[in-house]
Design an enzyme around this catalytic site. Structure first.
Site, PDB file in Angstrom:
ATOM      1  N   HIS A  20       0.856  -1.191   0.000  1.00  0.00           N
ATOM      2  CA  HIS A  20       0.000   0.000   0.000  1.00  0.00           C
ATOM      3  C   HIS A  20       0.884   1.230   0.000  1.00  0.00           C
ATOM      4  O   HIS A  20       1.950   1.243   0.622  1.00  0.00           O
ATOM      5  CB  HIS A  20      -0.913   0.007   1.229  1.00  0.00           C
ATOM      6  CG  HIS A  20      -2.043   0.985   1.132  1.00  0.00           C
ATOM      7  ND1 HIS A  20      -1.888   2.327   1.422  1.00  0.00           N
ATOM      8  CD2 HIS A  20      -3.340   0.816   0.757  1.00  0.00           C
ATOM      9  CE1 HIS A  20      -3.047   2.934   1.247  1.00  0.00           C
ATOM     10  NE2 HIS A  20      -3.942   2.062   0.848  1.00  0.00           N
ATOM     11  N   ASP A  53      -7.755  -4.751  -0.533  1.00  0.00           N
ATOM     12  CA  ASP A  53      -8.277  -5.082  -1.860  1.00  0.00           C
ATOM     13  C   ASP A  53      -8.176  -6.575  -2.144  1.00  0.00           C
ATOM     14  O   ASP A  53      -9.043  -7.154  -2.804  1.00  0.00           O
ATOM     15  CB  ASP A  53      -7.509  -4.307  -2.939  1.00  0.00           C
ATOM     16  CG  ASP A  53      -7.654  -2.808  -2.797  1.00  0.00           C
ATOM     17  OD1 ASP A  53      -8.796  -2.355  -2.623  1.00  0.00           O
ATOM     18  OD2 ASP A  53      -6.645  -2.101  -2.830  1.00  0.00           O
TER      19      ASP A  53
END
Length: 431
Positions: free
Chosen positions: A313, A371
């Site tokens: 991320h 995700d």
């Protein structure tokens, strides 16, 4: 925002006079150097592509500590919000700044339920789209179109109008998202049901048909509710910054949110979970778990062009706290549906194991992110891959409105106007 006793001094090696710049402290997080008067004092701008070192605003809504792997909604850790609140109570928290009392919660839930049905003319608007249009293209158009139905009630400078717009869109976006899906499938639309929860309504509107009764599975209902909570807001990301920039012009708040939906569509942002599932399906087609080693080798090869989606991320340098929560939900959903041994999900678990144990990924802190798990959960529930970003937009709507409200109520707010470093031709004349 508190002015620090310390100041930053900008010095120049060419003899120009130095400049003192104020430093401000937030309640937590890094201090900021105030450069608002820099151009007036020096005739220079700062250069920060992607705004990686620039605070564009002050905000009291969401805080991320990427090194600790911490996410706070109005000061509350995301772990507590996800386990002790439902999505609409989380919405109330983000919008109002405090958790609702029992009575406030009942009223807010009722208000949202009473606004879930959309104007019937939306049906005719949908007919203008191709049947195979991407749901995010449809959703962007639908959200923008809502601004036409009650434009006189949505003056962005009026706080009551903004509150009405927020209630309207938070209530109606699950209906719009489900309508976009039903339209692509050629199925009749399903109306909201006041007896169901927010997440339960979304599932029913997505999957019910007139042919058979539909019962909401409580495990899947909780899973959807958690997906919504975990995606509700995430500081000054690309789509939130888009909503703020668009809204700074004074446009209709629903139009500003439509701009956010369009930004979210990108695969580097809201489309990441869609890209992750597409990656898993590609690996599965090419041999599945047996070929996973070859895929990992390509990921490690900088010249292969193969990317590992759903891991790492931009902000978190530790494990994404949302991912831990989504991992729990993922295991619950797969267990409820008996999909633990499904080939694609077995592949996902094998890939997760590699990323958590392989020194290459551990050193680079490429942990599974939210995700990765949310895509798996949505696929298990039956949501098609091209709808994943629409679900994200549904959840993020409340964050966009909270951020828009905060900006418009900030006495220092101005229309956004980034500067540039010009590298084109100097002045020249046409012969």
């Amino acid at each position: 925002m508190k002015l620090s006793d310390a100041k930053a001094t900008l010095t120049f090696s060419d003899g120009r006079p130095s400049v003192e710049l104020p430093i401000y402290q937030g309640s937590i997080g890094p201090e900021v150097i105030d450069i608002r008067k820099l151009y007036g004092q020096t005739g220079m701008f700062t250069y920060d592509p992607g705004f990686l070192s620039t605070a564009s605003c002050q905000s009291a809504i969401t805080y991320i500590d990427g090194d600790k792997g911490e996410l706070l909604y109005r000061g509350y850790p995301i772990e507590q919000v996800a386990r002790k609140c439902d999505f609409l109570d989380a919405c109330y928290l983000l919008l109002k700044g405090e958790l609702p009392t029992a009575e406030q919660s009942r009223e807010f839930h009722k208000d949202i339920a009473n606004h879930m049905m959309v104007h019937e003319q939306v049906r005719y608007f949908l007919r203008g789209f191709r049947r195979d249009a991407h749901p995010m293209a449809v959703l962007t158009g639908l959200v923008g179109a809502l601004s036409a139905f009650s434009h006189d009630m949505h003056d962005v400078s009026n706080s009551e109008h903004r509150e009405h717009a927020a209630t309207l869109l938070i209530a109606q976006i699950p209906t719009l998202a489900a309508m976009a899906y039903k339209y692509s499938r050629g199925q009749p639309y399903v109306y909201p049901d006041h007896s169901l929860s927010y997440a339960g309504n979304f599932l029913k509107m997505m999957f019910a048909t007139p042919c058979a009764p539909y019962e909401v599975n409580p495990v899947l209902e909780r899973a959807m509710d958690r997906i919504f909570i975990l995606h509700a807001d995430h500081e000054q990301n690309a789509s939130t910054s888009t909503v703020r920039l668009c809204g700074s012009s004074g446009t209709n708040p629903l139009a500003a949110v439509a701009a956010g939906v369009a930004c979210l569509w990108g695969p580097a942002h809201g489309g990441a979970n869609e890209a992750c599932l597409n990656m898993l399906e590609t690996i599965q087609r090419e041999g599945g778990v047996a070929k996973l080693g070859e895929f990992i080798a390509k990921v490690k090869d900088k010249n292969s062009g193969v990317r590992l989606m759903g891991f790492g991320h931009r902000v978190y340098k530790n494990y994404d706290p949302r991912a831990k929560l989504m991992q729990e939900t993922c295991n619950e959903v797969l267990g409820e549906l008996g999909l633990e041994n499904d080939p694609l999900f077995a592949l996902a678990k094998a890939l997760e194991k590699v990323a958590l144990e392989d020194e290459y990924f551990v050193e680079r802190k490429l942990y599974p992110n939210v995700d990765f798990y949310s895509g798996i959960v949505q696929r298990a529930i039956g949501i098609p891959v091209n709808m994943f970003t629409g679900v994200f937009a549904l959840a993020r709507t409340v964050g966009w409105f909270a951020q828009l409200n905060e900006m418009l109520e900030d006495p220092e707010y101005k229309i956004g106007r980034p500067r540039q470093l010009f590298t084109g031709s100097q002045r020249r004349d046409i012969a």
